[in-house]
Motif scaffolding. Structure first.
Motif, mmCIF file in Angstrom:
data_model
loop_
_atom_site.group_PDB
_atom_site.id
_atom_site.type_symbol
_atom_site.label_atom_id
_atom_site.label_comp_id
_atom_site.label_asym_id
_atom_site.label_seq_id
_atom_site.Cartn_x
_atom_site.Cartn_y
_atom_site.Cartn_z
ATOM 1 N N VAL A 222 0.838 -1.205 0.000
ATOM 2 C CA VAL A 222 0.000 0.000 0.000
ATOM 3 C C VAL A 222 0.871 1.254 0.000
ATOM 4 N N ASP A 223 1.914 1.247 0.860
ATOM 5 C CA ASP A 223 2.820 2.401 0.892
ATOM 6 C C ASP A 223 3.524 2.582 -0.444
ATOM 7 N N LEU A 224 3.920 1.472 -1.060
ATOM 8 C CA LEU A 224 4.604 1.554 -2.350
ATOM 9 C C LEU A 224 3.676 2.085 -3.433
ATOM 10 N N SER A 225 2.420 1.695 -3.385
ATOM 11 C CA SER A 225 1.454 2.209 -4.361
ATOM 12 C C SER A 225 1.280 3.718 -4.223
ATOM 13 N N CYS A 226 1.110 4.173 -2.988
ATOM 14 C CA CYS A 226 0.966 5.618 -2.770
ATOM 15 C C CYS A 226 2.245 6.354 -3.147
ATOM 16 N N LEU A 227 3.388 5.749 -2.830
ATOM 17 C CA LEU A 227 4.662 6.374 -3.188
ATOM 18 C C LEU A 227 4.805 6.484 -4.702
ATOM 19 N N SER A 228 4.414 5.436 -5.407
ATOM 20 C CA SER A 228 4.511 5.457 -6.867
ATOM 21 C C SER A 228 3.597 6.526 -7.460
ATOM 22 N N LEU A 229 2.380 6.612 -6.950
ATOM 23 C CA LEU A 229 1.450 7.618 -7.463
ATOM 24 C C LEU A 229 1.929 9.029 -7.164
ATOM 25 N N GLU A 230 2.513 9.211 -5.990
ATOM 26 C CA GLU A 230 3.018 10.540 -5.646
ATOM 27 C C GLU A 230 4.215 10.910 -6.500
ATOM 28 N N TRP A 231 5.133 9.965 -6.695
ATOM 29 C CA TRP A 231 6.309 10.235 -7.520
ATOM 30 C C TRP A 231 5.930 10.421 -8.998
ATOM 31 N N ALA A 232 4.884 9.724 -9.423
ATOM 32 C CA ALA A 232 4.464 9.859 -10.812
ATOM 33 C C ALA A 232 3.772 11.188 -11.087
#
Length: 826
Positions: free
Chosen positions: A343-353
């Motif tokens: 979940v953290d990785l998904s949010c991190l990916s969306l934020e970085w994208a």
């Protein structure tokens, strides 16, 4: 329309305030309507109960271990109790989320009362000794009975409990460590997603989920800290380590603690089961795992996924066979950590994208917290159980590979594409052309291709010459968009991209529509690339009368079925490009325009490479392997303008150094590692042998280029007098006539051919300079390309001289460089 089968995080995008939504079927007739749960009932209550239940009550040993046997004990009895409770929980969840919300609120009241009695007991109960259950000893004997002490508030008790003092777990016999204690304690945080699981039934999920979760976490954290402090201040270490159910022993009314045990256990079970069933139902609806999750698709008339509830119930029933919580604590914690890390990785990916549609309303959200969450989860996974952590990551990798192979729903989108776009754009903006330095120069090629069927060897050779730089395949389609109903270029991109994949080259494709090839080449030279990644070198095939070969017929990478179709029914690549030009057929480019295109590139400050006879290159040199072959080859470099011999230090000009750089870059490619680089120096009539070679060797040493250096003397046709200084490239103008220029080209061609195939023993003197030992053949020759003449009327004669100069030399690259590309600084 919101219903029981709505996605877990489906938010209402449309709808007016106060509009009643249809009933979701929860609880049957008269059940609660969808999206009517408040923040307190929908988020705070289930989250608090889930977080309390794991540690505070499920660790209290409901069957009784403090001297009072409440229920019969044993593995079979415990399995029976768990199965009965699981059946009750499954029945509640099958009836829907409305009944679950009411049951959770009732449970919250019972748990709050039980907690209040425990907290009051710490103050109201006086010091007492608490007998502990005897533990089994060796050979079936029992150890002497122990007594735990409830001392009341005592600073000595607190001081004695401050140290770690890890001991064996009396329920499993395993030695406890920081990691194992963390694994048990961490389960108290696993209810943090309970509110998110109820998003489909919340009035305002975007506000209720973050607010309710933070309130529940803060409240639970405060209660935990208070219980930890009171326990360590009043209970000695023996009581804490040998009796997990000591709350009942010190309670004013022990049955109330027992009521809290069952109530909170039921609540946690309901929360987990209803959340798991929604997740399974969502996975089944997307057909991610095929028939494996097919039963989870079944729903009731009102939309309640009872099939997924029964599926989850069966999986939990298998878990009950473990019997003890501590046996599963590490594994459960690791899987929870994997889920939270994902979940953290998904949010991190969306934020970085930086996806525009990712707009979290939670103001404290940051990529820093996401990154910290991912790192913390991975660290604790391996501290708790390296084996379980590795196994869980392997399982997640296998599931990801399975999903990738099956292909997810096209409506999902791929965050990897958004991340790549964001990173590429960011670094392209940081690639400042004003900070370019010759030390970091690399070739960025634009290869103009008319028909790829006859240009495959050149296409692969250019891929080797790029040395990690930009490589663009350009093609000009003749036409005028004003006279066409649609753009004919766009449908061609698919064929060219397939060509790039099949040829295994790292190239971009850029196509244009233009009335002439020359104008199209100008367009591509100006607009190809982006930011600091723009072509600096134009590559063209040589303009001669040789009939083009169809390499699609002989190249194994382009072998296709006889029916002209590929696997999957798509047309074969050979059908997407026309056959090569027949000998004598008209060309799309005239000799005049060909030379004009070269002149245009030089005016735009682009380097130019003309490639001739690349189809004769040794196949092993164009492969992607190491190039190991039984036949050694030479790469010959002539860094002097052979059509205007000057003698002396003329080889050190910008163009000559560009030739050396390109030949050295080619030698860095694995397929060309075994080829030996030879550099030829042409001695003038007054040049002493050895002087120019010494200067060149010193230069090569500074440039860190390893090569053989050979001196050759101009033979007949070179002229015995040095020409007067005149504008470079203007050799066909002025006093030097066509016959003299042609004789000079023939002489230069004979000189180069005489050196080809000679080994180190060729020595100076050119074709008449001694009987050198015959050596390896020349695989590729680099020649200095003179500038086109200033007078466009001389273009055809210029092209004829180039043809004479490179005739019968085998694979040849005529190169003209206009920018410095070498640096002696490290």
């Amino acid at each position: 329309m919101a219903s029981e089968n709505s996605p877990l995080l489906a938010y209402r995008l449309l709808g007016e305030e106060g509009v009643a939504f249809p009933a979701n079927g929860a609880g049957g007739p008269g059940g609660a309507s969808a999206r009517k749960l408040s923040t307190f009932l929908g988020v705070v209550v289930p989250t608090v109960l889930s977080m309390f239940s794991i540690v505070v009550f499920l660790r209290i040993d409901a069957t009784g271990s403090s001297g009072l046997r409440v229920l019969p004990q044993g593995y079979g009895w415990n399995l029976l109790y768990g199965s009965l409770l699981l059946g009750l929980v499954g029945g509640v969840c099958t009836l829907g989320a409305g009944l679950y919300a009411r049951a959770s609120f009732l449970t919250f009241l019972l748990v709050s009362g039980s907690l209040a009695s425990v907290l009051i007991s710490f103050v109201a109960v006086g010091p007492r000794d608490i007998p502990l259950t005897p533990q089994p000893g060796p050979n079936g004997s029992s150890l002497p009975p122990q007594v735990g002490h409830f001392t009341g508030f005592n600073s000595s008790t607190l001081k004695a409990n401050l140290g770690a003092g890890y001991a064996k777990d009396y329920t499993t016999g395993a030695m406890m460590t920081f990691a194992s204690v963390f694994a048990v304690l961490f389960n108290g945080c696993t209810g943090i997603m309970a509110g998110a699981n109820m998003s489909g039934e919340l009035k305002d999920p975007s506000r209720a989920i973050p607010l309710g979760t933070i309130v529940a976490v803060a409240y639970t954290f405060f209660i935990y800290i208070l219980l930890f402090f009171l326990s360590s201040f009043t209970c000695d270490r023996t009581l804490l380590q040998e009796d997990y159910g000591f709350f009942r022993a010190i309670s004013l009314w022990p049955p109330l603690v027992l009521i809290g045990i069952y109530a909170t256990s039921l609540s946690a079970s309901m929360s987990s089961l209803i959340g798991a069933s929604r997740i399974l139902h969502a996975l089944a609806q997307d057909d991610l795992f095929g028939v494996i999750l097919a039963p989870a698709k079944v729903v009731s008339r009102g939309g309640n996924p009872w099939g997924a509830v029964l599926y989850s119930w069966g999986l939990v029933q298998l878990v009950l066979l473990a019997g003890k919580l501590n046996t599963l604590a590490a594994v459960v914690t690791v899987f929870y950590l994997v889920a939270y890390a994902a979940v953290d990785l998904s949010c991190l990916s969306l934020e970085w994208a930086s996806a525009p549609n990712f707009r979290p309303t939670f103001s404290l959200f940051s990529w820093h917290t996401c990154l910290l969450g991912v790192a913390s989860c991975l660290l604790m996974m391996f501290l708790i159980s390296p084996g379980a952590a590795g196994g869980s990551l392997l399982l997640m990798g296998l599931l990801s590979a399975l999903l990738t192979a099956r292909g997810g729903p096209s409506s999902w989108g791929y965050v990897s594409q958004a991340l790549l776009f964001h990173q590429v754009r960011k670094y392209l903006l940081r690639l400042d052309v004003r900070k370019d330095h010759v030390k970091f120069w690399r070739p960025q090629l634009l290869l103009l291709v008319g028909n790829p069927r006859g240009a495959l060897p050149l296409l692969r050779l250019a891929n080797q010459l790029k040395k990690g730089g930009l490589y663009v395949l350009g093609h000009v389609t003749l036409g005028d968009l004003d006279c066409l109903p649609s753009d004919p270029v766009q449908p061609q991109y698919g064929a060219w991209l397939s060509l790039v994949d099949r040829a295994q080259v790292k190239a971009f494709v850029d196509l244009t529509l233009s009335p002439s090839v020359r104008q199209g080449a100008q367009h591509l030279l100006r607009i190809s690339g982006l930011g600091g990644m723009k072509p600096n070198t134009l590559v063209l095939g040589f303009y001669d009368d040789a009939a083009p070969e169809d390499h699609f017929l002989t190249d194994p990478a382009f072998s296709e079925p006889a029916d002209g179709t590929q696997e999957g029914g798509s047309p074969a690549l050979s059908t997407l490009f026309p056959p090569p030009r027949a000998p004598g057929s008209p060309r799309a480019l005239s000799p005049q325009d060909y030379v004009a295109t070269v002149a245009d590139a030089l005016k735009m400050n682009k380097n130019v490479v003309l490639a001739r006879a690349c189809g004769a290159l040794p196949p092993e040199r164009l492969s992607r392997g190491s190039g190991g072959t039984s036949q050694p080859h030479h790469v010959d470099v002539w860094p002097l303008n052979l059509l205007r011999p000057r003698g002396g230090p003329g080889y050190v000009d910008v163009c000559g150094l560009f030739l050396l750089q390109m030949a050295t870059i080619l030698g860095m490619v694995p397929a060309w590692h075994s080829a030996r680089l030879r550099i030829f120096l042409c001695l003038g009539p007054r040049e002493a042998p050895g002087a120019a070679e010494g200067r060149l060797r010193a230069l090569l040493s500074q440039l860190r280029i390893r090569a053989e250096v050979q001196e050759v003397v101009w033979g007949e046709g070179a002229g015995s007098q040095e020409p007067e200084e005149e504008e470079e490239g203007d050799f066909v103008n002025g006093r030097r006539g066509d016959a003299e220029a042609e004789a000079l080209a023939c002489s230069a061609n004979a000189l180069v051919r005489a050196q080809q195939g000679r080994g180190r023993g060729g020595g100076p003197g050119g074709p008449e300079g001694g009987d050198g030992e015959q050596g390896p053949s020349t695989a590729l020759t680099f020649l200095y390309l003179p500038r086109p003449p200033a007078d466009p009327a001389r273009y055809p004669r210029y092209l004829a001289l180039l043809e004479i100069l490179s005739r019968d030399l085998g694979p040849t690259l005529l190169i003209h460089g206009v920018t410095p590309v070498t640096c002696t600084d490290l």
